[in-house]
Each structure stands twice: as C-alpha cells, then as structure tokens.
Design an enzyme around this catalytic site. Structure first.
Site, PDB file in Angstrom:
ATOM      1  N   LYS A  28       0.850  -1.202   0.000  1.00 29.41           N
ATOM      2  CA  LYS A  28       0.000   0.000   0.000  1.00 29.41           C
ATOM      3  C   LYS A  28       0.880   1.245   0.000  1.00 29.41           C
ATOM      4  CE  LYS A  28      -1.861   2.906   2.706  1.00 29.41           C
ATOM      5  NZ  LYS A  28      -1.805   4.064   1.799  1.00 29.41           N
ATOM      6  N   GLY A  52       6.507   4.839   8.552  1.00 27.06           N
ATOM      7  CA  GLY A  52       5.685   6.051   8.598  1.00 27.06           C
ATOM      8  C   GLY A  52       5.843   6.729   9.941  1.00 27.06           C
ATOM      9  N   SER A  53       4.826   7.473  10.323  1.00 29.95           N
ATOM     10  CA  SER A  53       4.926   8.269  11.545  1.00 29.95           C
ATOM     11  C   SER A  53       4.782   7.398  12.789  1.00 29.95           C
ATOM     12  CB  SER A  53       3.838   9.334  11.538  1.00 29.95           C
ATOM     13  OG  SER A  53       2.576   8.697  11.487  1.00 29.95           O
ATOM     14  N   THR A  54       5.309   7.895  13.877  1.00 29.68           N
ATOM     15  CA  THR A  54       5.204   7.170  15.150  1.00 29.68           C
ATOM     16  C   THR A  54       3.739   7.067  15.569  1.00 29.68           C
ATOM     17  OG1 THR A  54       7.447   7.718  15.804  1.00 29.68           O
ATOM     18  CG2 THR A  54       5.908   7.259  17.589  1.00 29.68           C
ATOM     19  N   VAL A  97       0.978   6.801  13.690  1.00 30.27           N
ATOM     20  CA  VAL A  97       0.292   5.721  12.956  1.00 30.27           C
ATOM     21  C   VAL A  97       0.900   4.370  13.342  1.00 30.27           C
ATOM     22  CG1 VAL A  97      -0.205   4.772  10.666  1.00 30.27           C
ATOM     23  CG2 VAL A  97      -0.445   7.222  11.067  1.00 30.27           C
ATOM     24  N   GLY A  98       2.203   4.337  13.590  1.00 28.90           N
ATOM     25  CA  GLY A  98       2.850   3.094  14.032  1.00 28.90           C
ATOM     26  C   GLY A  98       2.222   2.561  15.314  1.00 28.90           C
ATOM     27  N   GLU A 146       9.166   1.139  11.222  1.00 31.59           N
ATOM     28  CA  GLU A 146      10.229   2.128  10.965  1.00 31.59           C
ATOM     29  C   GLU A 146       9.565   3.490  11.084  1.00 31.59           C
ATOM     30  OE1 GLU A 146      13.333   1.455  10.470  1.00 31.59           O
ATOM     31  OE2 GLU A 146      13.295  -0.679  10.041  1.00 31.59           O
ATOM     32  N   CYS A 177      13.486  10.593   7.561  1.00 36.87           N
ATOM     33  CA  CYS A 177      13.413  10.113   8.948  1.00 36.87           C
ATOM     34  C   CYS A 177      14.776  10.189   9.622  1.00 36.87           C
ATOM     35  CB  CYS A 177      12.880   8.690   8.973  1.00 36.87           C
ATOM     36  SG  CYS A 177      13.785   7.607   7.870  1.00 36.87           S
ATOM     37  N   GLU A 202       9.376  15.940  15.736  1.00 34.31           N
ATOM     38  CA  GLU A 202       9.876  15.735  14.375  1.00 34.31           C
ATOM     39  C   GLU A 202       9.215  16.763  13.459  1.00 34.31           C
ATOM     40  OE1 GLU A 202       8.562  12.262  12.120  1.00 34.31           O
ATOM     41  OE2 GLU A 202      10.623  11.939  11.491  1.00 34.31           O
TER      42      GLU A 202
HETATM   43  P1  NAD Z   1       2.086   8.300   7.875  1.00 33.70           P
HETATM   44  O1  NAD Z   1       2.285   7.535   9.126  1.00 33.70           O
HETATM   45  O2  NAD Z   1       1.064   9.375   7.856  1.00 33.70           O
HETATM   46  O3  NAD Z   1       1.702   7.322   6.662  1.00 33.70           O
HETATM   47  C1  NAD Z   1       2.503   6.227   6.300  1.00 33.70           C
HETATM   48  C2  NAD Z   1       1.652   5.201   5.577  1.00 33.70           C
HETATM   49  O4  NAD Z   1       0.682   4.685   6.500  1.00 33.70           O
HETATM   50  C3  NAD Z   1       0.851   5.758   4.395  1.00 33.70           C
HETATM   51  O5  NAD Z   1       0.814   4.805   3.365  1.00 33.70           O
HETATM   52  C4  NAD Z   1      -0.523   5.942   4.996  1.00 33.70           C
HETATM   53  O6  NAD Z   1      -1.569   5.903   4.042  1.00 33.70           O
HETATM   54  C5  NAD Z   1      -0.607   4.761   5.934  1.00 33.70           C
HETATM   55  N1  NAD Z   1      -1.592   4.900   7.030  1.00 33.70           N
HETATM   56  C6  NAD Z   1      -2.068   6.043   7.581  1.00 33.70           C
HETATM   57  N2  NAD Z   1      -2.962   5.744   8.550  1.00 33.70           N
HETATM   58  C7  NAD Z   1      -3.030   4.399   8.617  1.00 33.70           C
HETATM   59  C8  NAD Z   1      -3.767   3.482   9.420  1.00 33.70           C
HETATM   60  N3  NAD Z   1      -4.615   3.904  10.358  1.00 33.70           N
HETATM   61  N4  NAD Z   1      -3.593   2.150   9.242  1.00 33.70           N
HETATM   62  C9  NAD Z   1      -2.729   1.700   8.306  1.00 33.70           C
HETATM   63  N5  NAD Z   1      -2.009   2.518   7.503  1.00 33.70           N
HETATM   64  C10 NAD Z   1      -2.156   3.851   7.655  1.00 33.70           C
HETATM   65  O7  NAD Z   1       3.534   8.843   7.474  1.00 33.70           O
HETATM   66  P2  NAD Z   1       3.929   9.799   6.281  1.00 33.70           P
HETATM   67  O8  NAD Z   1       3.439  11.168   6.611  1.00 33.70           O
HETATM   68  O9  NAD Z   1       3.540   9.194   4.979  1.00 33.70           O
HETATM   69  O10 NAD Z   1       5.532   9.729   6.365  1.00 33.70           O
HETATM   70  C11 NAD Z   1       6.262  10.521   7.220  1.00 33.70           C
HETATM   71  C12 NAD Z   1       6.676   9.761   8.465  1.00 33.70           C
HETATM   72  O11 NAD Z   1       7.340   8.566   8.106  1.00 33.70           O
HETATM   73  C13 NAD Z   1       7.668  10.527   9.317  1.00 33.70           C
HETATM   74  O12 NAD Z   1       7.319  10.429  10.677  1.00 33.70           O
HETATM   75  C14 NAD Z   1       8.979   9.821   9.053  1.00 33.70           C
HETATM   76  O13 NAD Z   1       9.936   9.943  10.071  1.00 33.70           O
HETATM   77  C15 NAD Z   1       8.538   8.434   8.876  1.00 33.70           C
HETATM   78  N6  NAD Z   1       9.545   7.664   8.136  1.00 33.70           N
HETATM   79  C16 NAD Z   1      10.298   6.744   8.801  1.00 33.70           C
HETATM   80  C17 NAD Z   1      11.290   6.035   8.139  1.00 33.70           C
HETATM   81  C18 NAD Z   1      12.129   5.018   8.847  1.00 33.70           C
HETATM   82  O14 NAD Z   1      12.746   4.211   8.164  1.00 33.70           O
HETATM   83  N7  NAD Z   1      12.198   5.004  10.159  1.00 33.70           N
HETATM   84  C19 NAD Z   1      11.514   6.264   6.790  1.00 33.70           C
HETATM   85  C20 NAD Z   1      10.720   7.207   6.128  1.00 33.70           C
HETATM   86  C21 NAD Z   1       9.725   7.888   6.819  1.00 33.70           C
END
Ligand code: NAD
Length: 453
Positions: free
Chosen positions: A152, A205-207, A209-210, A227, A261, A354
C-alpha cells in the site's frame, strides 16, 4: 478519487480511483492463493525470477526516476540515486533465496534442525518521502524469503508503486505474488492491518500511525516491524574538522527538503566552537539551490503538500530564533527555505518534535556527558552522527547514543548490505542487510529422534 499533485507547481498529474477495503480484501485473497506455489518454488528458481525483476526495473531506471521526481518534487538526481538503490536492493536479495540457512543442533536423544519458513501474506505500508526505495526495502526481502505481498503506497505518491506492479507482471512474476492497492491509510491500510489472512505488517511512517498499527495488529497477533519517526542528533566536538562538519551538516538535514526520517535535525555543537561552526555553516546553507527538481543544479525541491508546509511553518513562528536561512521560489509549489534556528534549548518544541521539513535546531553543549544527555533526551532513536578526531571518544559516543544507525565523521545512514532501523519510539525491526530476512520468516524447529542417548 486520489488527485496526484506535482508539488513543484501544484498541477494535477493524474487522477486515480482510490481503492476500497474490498479491494484490500481482494489483494489479500490473490496473495493468499499465490503463496503455496511461491513458497514451494525451488530457491534457485526464485533467485532467477527476482534477478530478472531487478533487471526489468533497471531497464526503466530513468523513467521511474522522472516519475518519482515529478510526484515527490525531489531533485531528479536524487530520484535517480534512490531508484538505483532500489535496483541494488532487488539484486542483493535475489541472491538471498538460497542463503536462508537453518542450523543443526545436537541435543540429547537426537538432533534438532531449524528451517526459516516464510510467514505467508505480508502487508507493506509505506510513506511518501522515499516511495519506491522504501517499498523495495520491504518487497525484496519479503519475496526472497518466500512470502507474497500486498503493497500500500502513500496516498500522495502512488505512481512508482503502480509502475512497479506493471513491471512485475511484465517480468513474469506469478499472478498474485505482488499486489499493489493504492488507497487511504484509514481504509486500505487499516483493513490490511486488521485482515486475519495477513501474517505480518511491515510499516514505515509516523510514530503516531505506528502506535495505532501495533494496537490493531494485536487483535490477530500479527508480526509487525515499525520504521518510524526520528529527531536525530549531529554531535560536533571541538576537536573535529569543524569546516568539514559545517559543510556536511546542511545536507544531513535538508536532504529531501528535510523530509527524511534520518534527518540530523538537532545539531549539538560544543560551546567552545559554537560561533566558528555557525559561521562556517552559513555559506553552505545559503548556497543550497532550491528550485525546479528537473534542473541539474537543484539541490532541494519543495515540500510534499500545502498541508505539510503549514505543519512545518508552525515550527518557525515570528519570534523563532532564526540565525539565517536560504532562499526558495515564491510559488506556485510548496516551497520552504532551509532555515537554521540557533541557539535552541533541547526542550523547545522545534528541538523535541519531528518537523520533517528543512528546519534545523543548533544546540550548544559543554562536554561529552552533556552531549550524550542531550542526544538521548528524546523519545526517538533512529540515527545520528558524531564528529571528532578522537577515535576512543567516537566509539564511546557511538555506544552511548541510543539510536539504531550512527555514523562517525559522516552523515551516511543507509547502505544495502547493512542493517537499518530504530530504537525507542523510532520503532523496531531492521531493514536491509541479512537482518531484514529474519523479519520475514519464522523459525521452525524439528526434532529427529536418533535413538542415541
Ligand atoms: P504516515 O504515518 O502518515 O503514513 C505512512 C503510511 O501509513 C501511508 O501509506 C498511509 O496511508 C498509511 N496509514 C495512515 N494511517 C493508517 C492506518 N490507520 N492504518 C494503516 N495505515 C495507515 O507517514 P507519512 O506522513 O507518509 O511519512 C512521514 C513519516 O514517516 C515521518 O514520521 C517519518 O519519520 C517516517 N519515516 C520513517 C522512516 C524510517 O525508516 N524510520 C523512513 C521514512 C519515513
């Protein structure tokens, strides 16, 4: 509908139908049906298929780079390097199919044999900042280990993922092994996390959503690797090559317009060299060419969206301690000039949260002990750098800083053969290198009675 925007000029590139929860279910069903045959495929054959896929991607290196640049606003040269890394990642893991070695363990009464078994259907959920590269870090080891996948992509940047699905089909990947479902995180992402037939979620993605994914995955005891975000420190000691550190510090945070990140968004500088460092960094910041991503001399592109620019701008209110800043085009496009805040306290919001944009905080410290305390005074633990000419100090600091990926006299974070990932609330699990494979397999242990005592 998903409107895919070019952030450098705000033009609509493409309109796509946003996929639904039912589409996610269909993707999982296809992946589930494809799993037994993919798992059983002899490893040399799987290696051959993945090598072929890598070469098919390589054949489209330039168009993929152009598309990634168009969709994200990143300079074309950066997009080329990122697609290049994705190709290397597929080549690297293609060779891993035959190296998932188990062990034989002598025990009383017989012998134990271990096998690395694929998990089944794996959901890969990725962000918009390095869309294709981060997808490749998950796709390649997941597939090499014998899993089938549903990918996705982020709503803002689905284009290279969709191209990848086309390339994989043309490369002859068996039907259902790779499925791309482009839709909202709250709909498609959530459904994948809750789906009982998904064995694992690999998320970047973001902490915030993680955290939600980890909670929801608990319902079906899914494996998760996360991550997440970062607030990494770039620690500069008085005995370092100050000019080299100052010349490198802007790229360490402004690369990808700070939407990285691993961005070293807190520069910790020893008090005795603070003014010297600030003066040496100023020309490097002002020299950053911000503009047309397709131009050969562009170093930094726009931010990803108007919404994201609003979030970044909120970290630089009128009374922010701006030491100096670079320049950026007026618009259209979501431009933001590289901005240096100094001196900043580690407790200020800009130093704590962040920002994920081209804003860096420079923070003074007195001695090594204070540098360690400041570097670790964060919920995150992803990355960081240490600049010093004292080898023992470099190693002491590297051991003391709570982060998964550190570099000494360098700002390098990712290399295909080495492990990448976070500590603390930057997540857990490792991508790249041989370590990633562990997260796409379960160990099965078989005891064989030999009649010996
Ligand atoms: P995000 O968490 O908003 O979204 C990431 C992904 O998760 C997207 O595909 C989004 O559609 C999906 N998503 C959103 N809500 C969801 C849910 N409830 N259930 C399942 N999936 C969902 O992050 P972003 O804004 O796309 O990216 C930026 C963030 O990613 C920053 O915090 C950055 O630090 C982090 N990041 C981390 C790494 C790493 O390797 N540690 C690398 C790149 C980015």
């Amino acid at each position: 509908m998903i409107e895919v925007i070019n952030p450098a000029n705000e033009a609509v590139i493409r309109q796509l139908e946003s996929r639904t929860a039912e589409d996610a279910d269909a993707g999982v069903a296809r992946a589930k049906a494809a799993f037994p045959a993919w798992k059983r495929m002899p490893p040399p054959e799987r290696t051959r298929v993945l090598r072929h896929l890598a070469e098919k991607i390589a054949a489209e290196h330039e168009p993929l780079a152009k598309l990634e640049s168009l969709n994200t606003g990143k300079p074309l040269a950066c997009a080329r390097a990122e697609i290049g890394m994705a190709i290397e990642t597929f080549r690297y893991y293609a060779g891993a199919c035959e190296r998932l070695l188990g062990s034989t363990i002598p025990v009383a009464g017989g012998i134990d044999i271990t096998f690395h078994e694929p998990l089944g259907v794996v959901a890969l959920i990725v962000p918009w900042n390095f869309p294709f590269t981060i997808a490749s870090w998950k796709l390649a080891p997941a597939l090499a280990a014998g899993n089938t996948v549903v990918l996705k992509p982020a709503e803002l940047t689905p284009l290279t993922a969709l191209e990848f699905e086309r390339i994989a089909t043309a490369a002859g990947l068996p039907e259902g092994v790779i499925n791309v479902v482009a839709g909202a995180g709250s709909v498609v992402g959530r459904r994948l996390v809750e789906h009982p037939d998904v064995a694992k979620v690999a998320f970047t993605g973001s902490t915030a959503v993680g955290r939600e994914i980890m909670r929801r995955a608990a319902e079906t005891i899914k494996r998760v690797t996360l991550e997440l975000g970062g607030k990494s420190a770039n620690v500069i000691f008085e005995d370092a090559d100050i000019e080299a550190a100052a010349a490198a510090a802007p790229e360490a945070v402004f690369d990808n317009a700070g939407q990285d990140c691993c961005a070293r968004s807190r520069v910790l500088v020893q008090k005795s060299v603070f003014e010297r460092f600030m003066a040496a960094m100023e020309p490097a910041v002002k020299a950053i060419r911000v503009g047309d991503p397709m131009a050969a001399d562009t170093v930094m592109g726009p931010l990803i969206s108007a919404d994201h620019r609003r979030k970044v701008a909120a970290f630089v209110p009128a009374d922010a301690p701006v030491a100096y800043r670079g320049t950026a085009p007026a618009g259209p496009g979501y431009w933001f000039a590289p901005t240096v805040l100094a001196p900043v306290s580690n407790h200020d919001r800009a130093a704590r949260d962040e920002i994920f944009g081209p804003v860096v905080c420079v923070i003074p410290f007195a001695d090594e002990a204070e540098a360690v305390r400041l570097a670790n005074e964060t919920i995150y633990g992803l990355s960081g750098s240490i600049w010093t000419r004292d080898g023992a100090r470099a190693l002491r600091m590297a051991r003391a800083i709570e982060a998964g990926v550190l570099s000494v006299n360098s700002n390098s974070s990712v290399r295909v053969p080495t492990p990448f990932g976070g500590m603390k609330q930057s997540g857990f699990g490792r991508e790249l290198g041989p370590h990633a494979l562990e997260h796409y397999t379960d160990i099965k242990n078989v005891f064989v009675a030999t009649g010996e005592s």
